[in-house]
Write an enzyme that holds these catalytic residues in place. Structure first.
Site, PDB file in Angstrom:
ATOM      1  N   GLU A 240      22.634  42.570  38.915  1.00  0.00           N
ATOM      2  CA  GLU A 240      22.488  43.450  37.760  1.00  0.00           C
ATOM      3  C   GLU A 240      20.810  43.637  37.488  1.00  0.00           C
ATOM      4  OE1 GLU A 240      24.868  43.368  33.597  1.00  0.00           O
ATOM      5  OE2 GLU A 240      25.835  42.396  35.112  1.00  0.00           O
TER       6      GLU A 240
ATOM      7  N   ASP B  21      27.064  40.489  36.369  1.00  0.00           N
ATOM      8  CA  ASP B  21      27.194  39.878  35.509  1.00  0.00           C
ATOM      9  C   ASP B  21      29.076  39.820  35.255  1.00  0.00           C
ATOM     10  OD1 ASP B  21      25.211  38.996  34.130  1.00  0.00           O
ATOM     11  OD2 ASP B  21      25.367  39.878  32.124  1.00  0.00           O
TER      12      ASP B  21
ATOM     13  N   TYR C  11      26.416  31.067  30.708  1.00  0.00           N
ATOM     14  CA  TYR C  11      26.739  32.077  30.361  1.00  0.00           C
ATOM     15  C   TYR C  11      26.825  32.602  28.889  1.00  0.00           C
ATOM     16  CZ  TYR C  11      28.192  36.859  31.104  1.00  0.00           C
ATOM     17  OH  TYR C  11      28.148  38.361  30.713  1.00  0.00           O
TER      18      TYR C  11
END
Length: 732
Positions: free
Chosen positions: A12, A109, A319
């Protein structure tokens, strides 16, 4: 895989690509990518591709906004490469087309938004090669190796991608169509959004509740009881139910207190109850943002930025954009490794947590595979943190996550609550106490209140000395202004605002927006001047109130959490393959068509103007409520433009043969009369003195109050010129 075949990994952002390259030992570098004999790694920079603007969907939609363009519903949405990232998209597209690239590994992600970023690029590049999905929970070397060894077939995430496309396209249809419709109808820019609008309504409703709140005084009766060396407080409760302790009349409170003064009390009953407070669950993003705002005053946006830094750059948090507060069994089986990483900073507490985990005979409440969808709760990774390498804000967030993670594995906080009822004559007073037996998990979060408040040992029937009794005055308080913390909580639990149980369940999981988007929604409302921030307080502006009132009067669903709930419910169903993309989008398109047609011929209130830069408001316009400001020849309402309502309220600087200053204008706008008489003059030169009054939006001479200087003839002339120009288009 033959010798020339390679996999293309699309991350990303560049920083993630570098971390993956490090894990794979990949060093060869090209323009916009990294490469060795097995892999090519490239990256997006967030979104490279977006839904095209209306004019690119249909040339007629790119012209000056009009109702004839609506509804704007593309047969097929056109995607466009963003100008600022066009070069990187060209690189990614060329790599996808290379003959030696046989499959694509999606390393964006691991969530709905990451899936959208990848699939838009993949689709726009015209790629048809097989997809594999990298699903990583943390950015440590071990976490990435584990994810690379367990790639998921791209088809497994196809429904997640469809839900991502549907969410984005539905937001476009609602936002573009209704923003344009309300803007054209009101003459001022009005932006409407599926999530933005109901969040703004929460703020508008809270502002109105505060403004309309009327404080009331009430009294409680409080007494001090017991011996001099062990006094304790008791509060009167109204018999017979003993649920309410408020008295709304002072005389009544004084009379009751007088009846109990200098009397002997008696213990009616004594009871004790054992209680416990279970450990909190670990943080998801929203609860982390709320706690950090409450404790440190950090905005939701800033907390997300810090958590992202600790995840991507420092690699010491997992995360952060998660909506789960639970851990999987797989993560729990490795939790001791995470505690070892934080041991140097929290030796005693991490040891307590580790001992309980080792001795556990059943799972902890925070371990539940069914409660984890995309990502587990935010916890520290297995990588030790170096405090000296963290900023104060970074350390505060890291410490909060560590302490909350340890707290989840510590014992319950246990306490003993005691309650004593005392009768003074026939009036009941209640005294309560609390003694902590085991502070349990409170040791991990020591800022929490855990003070003992013991009561002296008494038994039923014991006489009790009444030391003093008296009424205590209180005043009811309005609802508190929202802060980032409380607004995030309202967004997360918006299910309480709807009645439908199924919608409540959808909102319970997602609320208004997602953890990853809530901070940006707040910032967007501020940037559009719909909301202002003063310290920690978030308050709807006049402009924000007008937008909500306008939209709610016409399309109440757009400012209701019900729309968000029903959409999120269907999107989650789509992720599981139980509803199709065409079914969902068909319903959205029908809603937009019907909404536009229903409102096409309806009249709307105009959008009020905002205070021009450098101007100071002298007060509110009596006609429309807009601000009145000073111009070159007059004091006029800022809503004078047709687009803002065409208000013509004006007070000329020279009226009735006299000069009017700003102080007098303020008096007229607030008191509707000037404090002192002005020196005025009739048209034929007769001088006199009189005060000015404001009646029905017009300034007039007050010939009735203390006006002895005016003769009968002057009074007659003044009456003739009473309608001096007072409504005209003021100077801009």
């Amino acid at each position: 895989m033959n010798q020339t075949s390679k996999s293309l990994i699309l991350a990303e952002k560049p920083s993630v690509a570098r971390e993956i390259a490090k894990v794979l030992g990949l060093r060869g570098r090209g323009q916009g990518y990294l490469e060795d004999n097995r892999y090519v790694i490239t990256w997006a920079v967030g979104h490279l591709v977006n839904i095209a603007e209306p004019g690119d969907q249909n040339p007629d939609w790119g012209k000056q906004w009009s109702l004839q363009q609506l509804p704007m519903i593309p047969e097929r949405f056109t995607l466009t490469v963003l100008d600022q990232t066009r070069d990187q998209f060209a690189i990614v597209k060329s790599l996808m087309a290379r003959d030696d690239i046989t499959d694509i590994i999606n390393a964006t992600d691991a969530g709905r938004e990451g899936e959208l970023i990848f699939r838009r690029i993949y689709l726009t590049a015209g790629c048809t090669k097989p997809i594999k999905r990298l699903w990583a929970n943390d950015m440590t070397e071990a976490g990435l190796k584990k994810a690379l060894a367990n790639l998921v077939p791209g088809e497994d995430k196809r429904n997640l991608g469809l839900a991502a496309f549907a969410r984005a396209e539905a937001d476009w249809l609602v936002g573009m169509n209704f923003s344009r419709l309300f803007t054209v109808k009101t003459g001022g820019l009005v932006t409407v959004g599926r999530v933005q609008s109901p969040v703004l309504k929460l703020l508008v409703d809270r502002r109105k509740a505060i403004e309309n709140f009327k404080p009331q005084n009430y009294w409680t009766i409080e007494g001090m009881f017991g011996q001099e060396d062990e006094p304790f407080k008791g509060v009167w409760f109204a018999p017979p139910k003993r649920k309410d302790n408020k008295l709304w009349e002072e005389d009544h409170a004084k009379e009751l207190a007088k009846q109990c003064t200098d009397k002997q009390g008696m213990v009616e009953s004594v009871s004790s109850t054992r209680g416990r407070q279970r450990p909190p669950l670990p943080f998801d993003l929203t609860t982390l943002q709320r706690e950090a705002n409450t404790r440190f005053g950090l905005s939701a946006k800033r907390v997300l930025e810090i958590a992202q830094e600790l995840y991507e750059s420092k690699k010491i948090l997992t995360y952060p954009r998660t909506d789960s507060r639970y851990l999987t069994t797989e993560v729990y089986n490795e939790i001791l490794d995470h505690l070892r990483a934080i041991y140097p900073h929290f030796q005693e507490i991490s040891t307590l947590a580790a001992e309980r985990i080792k001795a556990a005979t059943k799972k902890f409440a925070c371990v539940n595979d069914k409660k984890v969808s995309d990502h587990h709760a935010i916890i520290p990774t297995k990588k030790p943190a170096v405090r000296e390498q963290l900023s104060p804000d970074q350390w505060n967030i890291y410490e909060m996550v560590c302490r909350r993670t340890m707290a989840a594995f510590l014992p319950d906080c246990t306490f003993l609550t005691s309650q004593v009822w005392i009768l003074v004559e026939t009036e009941p007073f209640k005294a309560t106490g609390k003694i902590f037996k085991d502070r349990g998990w409170f040791v991990a979060e020591p800022w929490r209140t855990a003070k003992d408040n013991p009561l002296p040992g008494v038994a039923k029937g014991d006489p009790i000395k009444v030391r003093e009794v008296g009424p205590v005055k209180h005043t009811t308080k309005p609802p508190a202004h929202f802060t980032d913390a409380s607004l995030l909580g309202a967004m997360e639990t918006a299910g309480k605002l709807v009645d439908n149980e199924e919608l409540q369940e959808a909102l319970k999981e997602r609320g208004l927006g997602t953890p990853a988007t809530r901070a940006q929604i707040i910032e967007t409302l501020i940037s559009r001047n719909y909301v202002t921030k003063q310290g920690k307080k978030l308050m709807a502006t006049d402009k924000g109130c007008h937008v909500v009132e306008t939209v709610e009067a016409s399309l109440p669903d757009l400012v209701s959490p019900e729309l968000t709930g029903s959409w999120e419910q269907e999107l989650k169903t789509m992720e599981h393959g139980n509803i199709t993309y065409p079914q969902f989008m068909g319903r959205i398109k029908n809603m937009v068509r019907q909404g536009v047609e229903n409102l096409r011929n309806r009249k709307f209130a105009t959008t009020p103007a905002t205070l021009p830069p450098g101007k100071t408001s002298l007060g509110k316009c009596p006609k429309c409520g807009g601000d009145v400001v000073e111009n070159s020849k007059a004091y006029g309402c800022i809503n004078w433009r047709e687009a803002n309502g065409g208000c013509r309220f004006t007070i000329w600087k020279n009226m009735f043969g006299g000069k009017i200053n700003k102080t007098q204008v303020k008096e007229l706008l607030t008191k509707e009369i000037t404090s002192n008489a002005l020196k005025l003059e009739t048209r034929d030169g007769k001088k006199y003195e009189a005060r000015l009054i404001l009646q029905q939006g017009r300034v007039k001479v007050d010939m009735q109050t203390n006006n002895r200087s005016a003769t009968a003839k002057v009074r007659q002339q003044v009456a003739a010129q009473a309608d001096e120009p007072g409504d005209a288009k003021p100077s801009p």
